[in-house]
Design a protein around this motif. Sequence first.
Motif, PDB file in Angstrom:
ATOM      1  N   PHE A   1       6.588  -2.022 -13.539  1.00 16.11           N
ATOM      2  CA  PHE A   1       6.041  -0.841 -12.857  1.00 16.11           C
ATOM      3  C   PHE A   1       7.180   0.044 -12.384  1.00 16.11           C
TER       4      PHE A   1
ATOM      5  N   CYS B   1       5.011  -3.341  -1.015  1.00 17.34           N
ATOM      6  CA  CYS B   1       3.837  -3.749  -1.782  1.00 17.34           C
ATOM      7  C   CYS B   1       3.040  -2.523  -2.207  1.00 17.34           C
ATOM      8  N   ILE B   2       2.515  -2.571  -3.406  1.00 15.70           N
ATOM      9  CA  ILE B   2       1.732  -1.466  -3.929  1.00 15.70           C
ATOM     10  C   ILE B   2       0.285  -1.923  -4.011  1.00 15.70           C
ATOM     11  N   ALA B   3      -0.596  -1.208  -3.350  1.00 10.46           N
ATOM     12  CA  ALA B   3      -2.012  -1.572  -3.330  1.00 10.46           C
ATOM     13  C   ALA B   3      -2.690  -1.080  -4.598  1.00 10.46           C
ATOM     14  N   THR B   4      -3.420  -1.980  -5.248  1.00  9.61           N
ATOM     15  CA  THR B   4      -4.206  -1.620  -6.426  1.00  9.61           C
ATOM     16  C   THR B   4      -5.612  -2.169  -6.247  1.00  9.61           C
ATOM     17  N   SER B   5      -6.486  -1.841  -7.172  1.00  3.71           N
ATOM     18  CA  SER B   5      -7.861  -2.328  -7.088  1.00  3.71           C
ATOM     19  C   SER B   5      -8.032  -3.669  -7.799  1.00  3.71           C
ATOM     20  N   THR B   6      -6.987  -4.208  -8.371  1.00  2.00           N
ATOM     21  CA  THR B   6      -7.061  -5.485  -9.079  1.00  2.00           C
ATOM     22  C   THR B   6      -7.201  -6.626  -8.082  1.00  2.00           C
TER      23      THR B   6
ATOM     24  N   TYR C   1      -1.278  -7.525 -17.245  1.00  2.00           N
ATOM     25  CA  TYR C   1      -1.110  -6.515 -16.198  1.00  2.00           C
ATOM     26  C   TYR C   1      -0.005  -6.921 -15.224  1.00  2.00           C
TER      27      TYR C   1
END
Length: 100
Positions: free
Chosen positions: A96, A17-22, A91
């Motif tokens: 990605f 999993c890639i952590a984003t601010s979304t 998005y």
Amino acid sequence: PFKVNGVPLRRANQRYCIATSTKVDVSGVDVSKVTDAFFTRESRKKSKAKDAEGMFSQATANAGRSDEQKASQKKVDEAMTKSLSADVKSYLKARFSLTA
């Protein structure tokens, strides 16, 4: 959601999993039926074949997803896509990769 990016409900290891601010609002989504038992597969008995084609036979078929899982996927998708804006949908659809 499967309708947006084609990814079904399934477990994912945290390493992938890639952590984003979304942030996505999932407060209106009913996930009470999605438990550990939801992700378990049926165990099949392996039979030892006596013929020469035993392990190469095409008799075994993949079980696939059950109707209950498909219905739960649709229910979760409908509730989640209602709360997504067009920007967030685009998005989530974007592919990605770590290389440019």
